[in-house]
Design a protein around this motif. Structure first.
Motif, PDB file in Angstrom:
ATOM      1  N   LEU A  15       0.816  -1.212   0.000  1.00  0.00           N
ATOM      2  CA  LEU A  15       0.000   0.000   0.000  1.00  0.00           C
ATOM      3  C   LEU A  15       0.847   1.258   0.000  1.00  0.00           C
ATOM      4  O   LEU A  15       0.559   2.238  -0.708  1.00  0.00           O
ATOM      5  N   ILE A  16       1.914   1.251   0.768  1.00  0.00           N
ATOM      6  CA  ILE A  16       2.756   2.437   0.897  1.00  0.00           C
ATOM      7  C   ILE A  16       3.429   2.799  -0.437  1.00  0.00           C
ATOM      8  O   ILE A  16       3.772   3.961  -0.687  1.00  0.00           O
ATOM      9  N   ARG A  17       3.617   1.800  -1.312  1.00  0.00           N
ATOM     10  CA  ARG A  17       4.243   2.048  -2.617  1.00  0.00           C
ATOM     11  C   ARG A  17       3.222   2.514  -3.650  1.00  0.00           C
ATOM     12  O   ARG A  17       3.563   3.272  -4.568  1.00  0.00           O
ATOM     13  N   ILE A  18       1.974   2.049  -3.515  1.00  0.00           N
ATOM     14  CA  ILE A  18       0.960   2.306  -4.543  1.00  0.00           C
ATOM     15  C   ILE A  18       0.202   3.613  -4.315  1.00  0.00           C
ATOM     16  O   ILE A  18      -0.091   4.352  -5.257  1.00  0.00           O
ATOM     17  N   ARG A  23      -2.764   8.911  -5.522  1.00  0.00           N
ATOM     18  CA  ARG A  23      -3.128  10.262  -5.085  1.00  0.00           C
ATOM     19  C   ARG A  23      -2.712  11.297  -6.131  1.00  0.00           C
ATOM     20  O   ARG A  23      -3.434  12.270  -6.377  1.00  0.00           O
ATOM     21  N   ASN A  24      -1.567  11.082  -6.746  1.00  0.00           N
ATOM     22  CA  ASN A  24      -1.133  12.000  -7.808  1.00  0.00           C
ATOM     23  C   ASN A  24      -2.067  11.940  -9.013  1.00  0.00           C
ATOM     24  O   ASN A  24      -2.439  12.970  -9.580  1.00  0.00           O
ATOM     25  N   LEU A  44      -8.380  -0.937  -3.368  1.00  0.00           N
ATOM     26  CA  LEU A  44      -7.292  -0.998  -2.381  1.00  0.00           C
ATOM     27  C   LEU A  44      -7.805  -0.753  -0.963  1.00  0.00           C
ATOM     28  O   LEU A  44      -7.389  -1.423  -0.013  1.00  0.00           O
ATOM     29  N   THR A  45      -8.718   0.222  -0.819  1.00  0.00           N
ATOM     30  CA  THR A  45      -9.269   0.517   0.510  1.00  0.00           C
ATOM     31  C   THR A  45     -10.058  -0.673   1.037  1.00  0.00           C
ATOM     32  O   THR A  45      -9.970  -1.025   2.220  1.00  0.00           O
TER      33      THR A  45
END
Length: 261
Positions: A15-18, A23-24, A44-45
């Motif tokens: 998750l931290i990578r994706i 968001r961008n 993902l959520t």
């Protein structure tokens, strides 16, 4: 259906990578990119479950921007994302993250966060979080919202009120006056006939669902004294365009044959 364990673990680890890329893309000028990013964020959520808490502040900020996107499909997907967040993340965590932003600004994107997040919260959780519920009602009663003539903001306020009425029903009674005042404020400045009808229907739902099938006039009578006490505080300064004067006149027109000493 809950995703299988392998999928959930894979998403949680990556998750931290994706998320930064998603968001961008949600604020990118390319429509197709924003749509795919919003769809991926929902998935993902859903699979990340409570792990999304670790990335919540940045996610909520970008969601508030995506909720006013020109594309309806983006707005719909972000609403689904926020419903999952409201379900998986305790109310005290997500509310404390958005509260500080409401203290600095009052815009449509922030307001649109509330209803979907609350959708994932049970009434019992909301009632037990008494201080948060009080702060939430203070937010929706901000004059920047209740005095606003923008129809999207008026619709969103009404959406929040309807959600609280449907979710909590009789448990809403201790806070019913503030919901009543919010809807009455909207009705007093609504220029759209459809919105006026929705406000009147929501007031009726508040009376029926919160006060054991009370009539609308009975609810007006119940809240008359408290409302007039509030309005007296500003009555000496009223002008033709004063908000509280609009509320007073709307109450009188709507209340029918109720006489107040």
């Amino acid at each position: 259906t809950r995703p299988n364990l392998g999928c959930r673990e894979l998403v949680k680890r990556n998750l931290i990578r994706i998320l930064p890329a998603i968001r961008n893309d949600l604020t990118d000028w390319v429509v197709a990119g924003r749509i795919k990013a919003s769809q991926l964020l929902v998935i993902l959520t859903w699979q990340a479950e409570e792990t999304i808490t670790q990335h919540l502040e940045d996610t909520l900020q970008v969601c508030s921007k995506a909720l006013v996107d020109d594309e309806s499909i983006v707005r719909e997907q972000i609403n689904k994302t926020l419903i999952y967040i409201g379900y998986f993340v305790p109310i005290n965590i997500w509310f404390n993250l958005i509260r500080s932003h409401f203290e600095q600004a009052s815009n449509l994107g922030l307001l649109c966060l509330i209803a979907p997040l609350l959708t994932g919260v049970t009434c019992d959780e909301l009632i037990q979080a008494e201080k948060i519920f009080d702060q939430l009602l203070t937010i929706i009663l901000k004059s920047e919202y209740t005095d606003n003539f923008q129809v999207p903001i008026q619709n969103e306020l009404l959406r929040i009120c309807r959600l609280l009425i449907e979710k909590c029903q009789r448990q809403l009674e201790p806070n019913a006056y503030r919901i009543f005042k919010c809807i009455l404020s909207l009705l007093s400045i609504a220029e759209n006939d459809e919105l006026k009808q929705q406000c009147q229907q929501t007031l009726n739902d508040l009376a029926v669902n919160t006060f054991e099938n009370s009539s609308l006039n009975e609810m007006y009578e119940k809240f008359a004294s408290q409302l007039f006490d509030d309005l007296k505080q500003t009555s000496n300064d009223w002008l033709r365009s004063t908000r509280d004067r609009f509320i007073f006149e709307t109450f009188i027109m709507q209340a029918g044959k109720i006489y107040i000493n």
